[in-house]
Design a protein around this motif. Structure first.
Motif, PDB file in Angstrom:
ATOM      1  N   ALA A  95     -36.192  44.051   3.679  1.00  0.00           N
ATOM      2  CA  ALA A  95     -35.764  44.168   5.079  1.00  0.00           C
ATOM      3  C   ALA A  95     -35.278  42.793   5.532  1.00  0.00           C
ATOM      4  N   HIS A  96     -33.972  42.609   5.520  1.00  0.00           N
ATOM      5  CA  HIS A  96     -33.376  41.322   5.878  1.00  0.00           C
ATOM      6  C   HIS A  96     -33.084  41.270   7.378  1.00  0.00           C
ATOM      7  N   THR A  97     -33.238  40.097   7.954  1.00  0.00           N
ATOM      8  CA  THR A  97     -32.885  39.861   9.354  1.00  0.00           C
ATOM      9  C   THR A  97     -32.200  38.508   9.457  1.00  0.00           C
ATOM     10  N   VAL A  98     -31.115  38.433  10.216  1.00  0.00           N
ATOM     11  CA  VAL A  98     -30.430  37.154  10.388  1.00  0.00           C
ATOM     12  C   VAL A  98     -31.333  36.212  11.175  1.00  0.00           C
ATOM     13  N   ALA A  99     -31.682  35.083  10.555  1.00  0.00           N
ATOM     14  CA  ALA A  99     -32.537  34.096  11.212  1.00  0.00           C
ATOM     15  C   ALA A  99     -31.706  33.133  12.060  1.00  0.00           C
ATOM     16  N   PHE A 100     -30.598  32.679  11.511  1.00  0.00           N
ATOM     17  CA  PHE A 100     -29.715  31.763  12.226  1.00  0.00           C
ATOM     18  C   PHE A 100     -28.392  31.721  11.488  1.00  0.00           C
ATOM     19  N   CYS A 101     -27.395  31.078  12.111  1.00  0.00           N
ATOM     20  CA  CYS A 101     -26.069  30.975  11.518  1.00  0.00           C
ATOM     21  C   CYS A 101     -25.665  29.506  11.416  1.00  0.00           C
ATOM     22  N   GLY A 102     -24.789  29.200  10.470  1.00  0.00           N
ATOM     23  CA  GLY A 102     -24.357  27.822  10.308  1.00  0.00           C
ATOM     24  C   GLY A 102     -23.554  27.649   9.039  1.00  0.00           C
ATOM     25  N   PHE A 103     -23.372  26.394   8.632  1.00  0.00           N
ATOM     26  CA  PHE A 103     -22.644  26.009   7.433  1.00  0.00           C
ATOM     27  C   PHE A 103     -21.144  26.155   7.653  1.00  0.00           C
ATOM     28  N   VAL A 104     -20.665  27.378   7.781  1.00  0.00           N
ATOM     29  CA  VAL A 104     -19.275  27.653   8.178  1.00  0.00           C
ATOM     30  C   VAL A 104     -19.328  28.823   9.159  1.00  0.00           C
ATOM     31  N   PRO A 105     -18.308  29.024  10.003  1.00  0.00           N
ATOM     32  CA  PRO A 105     -18.315  30.140  10.937  1.00  0.00           C
ATOM     33  C   PRO A 105     -18.519  31.475  10.224  1.00  0.00           C
ATOM     34  N   GLY A 106     -19.507  32.229  10.700  1.00  0.00           N
ATOM     35  CA  GLY A 106     -19.768  33.545  10.133  1.00  0.00           C
ATOM     36  C   GLY A 106     -20.818  33.579   9.052  1.00  0.00           C
ATOM     37  N   PHE A 107     -21.300  32.403   8.610  1.00  0.00           N
ATOM     38  CA  PHE A 107     -22.323  32.399   7.557  1.00  0.00           C
ATOM     39  C   PHE A 107     -23.689  32.605   8.207  1.00  0.00           C
TER      40      PHE A 107
END
Length: 203
Positions: free
Chosen positions: A112-124
């Motif tokens: 069960a995956h959940t997006v924790a945060f975004c970063g590195f490049v837009p959309g990652f």
């Protein structure tokens, strides 16, 4: 949940919960505070950007008084990503964790995956939920080019490369999903708190 609140320039605060799993719940609660204009969750911290001129000390006091419950994702639609599991690191990574390639794929798609945060490049999006037994470090030598759509794992996270870029994550497969599209609102397919399911397909 206890938190540590640190100053971050003149009009921002960096908040460190005692439990990394509480980052999303803290971010959701902090969005309700007056004077907070932007909330940026990361792996183990939450950055709060404040209105210029707001009483930073007062926001800090209210932060410390917050009662933070479990993160609520019921209002977020699950995003299903169809993946062809034929990545160049699938077999070697599976062997490293004592599985065959099919076993690693099953572990990845059943989590069960959940997006924790975004970063590195837009959309990652950094997706939490990878079972501990299949968590592996990044490659010792990053690739100079990872194709767009590559589905990969590193440490406790799974992710998808939105565009071709250098990268050191273990490549398990590929998806046709468009992770970042400026013609879409919002441009990012995945945002913090979004439930994600990886689904194995053949094509």
């Amino acid at each position: 949940m206890t938190v540590r609140v640190l100053p971050y320039g003149e009009s921002a605060l960096l908040v460190e919960p005692d439990d990394a799993e509480g980052v999303l719940a803290l971010a959701g609660a902090a969005r309700q505070l007056a004077g907070v204009t932007e909330v940026v969750p990361a792996a183990r911290t939450v950055l709060l950007v404040l209105d210029p001129g707001v009483d930073v000390g007062e926001v800090r006091r209210r932060l410390l008084e917050l009662v933070v419950g479990p993160a609520a994702h019921a209002d977020r639609a699950e995003v299903v990503l169809d993946v062809v599991y034929d990545g160049p690191d699938l077999a070697t990574t599976a062997a490293e964790v004592g599985l065959d390639p099919d076993g690693l794929v099953r572990a990845h798609i059943s989590a069960a995956h959940t997006v924790a945060f975004c970063g590195f490049v837009p959309g990652f999006a950094y997706c939490r939920g990878l079972p501990e037994r299949v968590q592996v470090p990044r490659l010792r030598e990053p690739r100079t080019r990872v194709p767009a759509g590559s589905v990969a794992i590193a440490g406790e996270f799974s992710g998808v490369y939105p565009r071709a870029s250098p990268g050191g994550w273990r490549l398990l497969g590929r998806t046709d999903a468009v992770l970042w599209d400026l013609g879409r609102e919002p441009p990012a397919l995945l945002s913090p708190g979004t439930p994600v399911r990886f689904r194995a397909v053949d094509r």
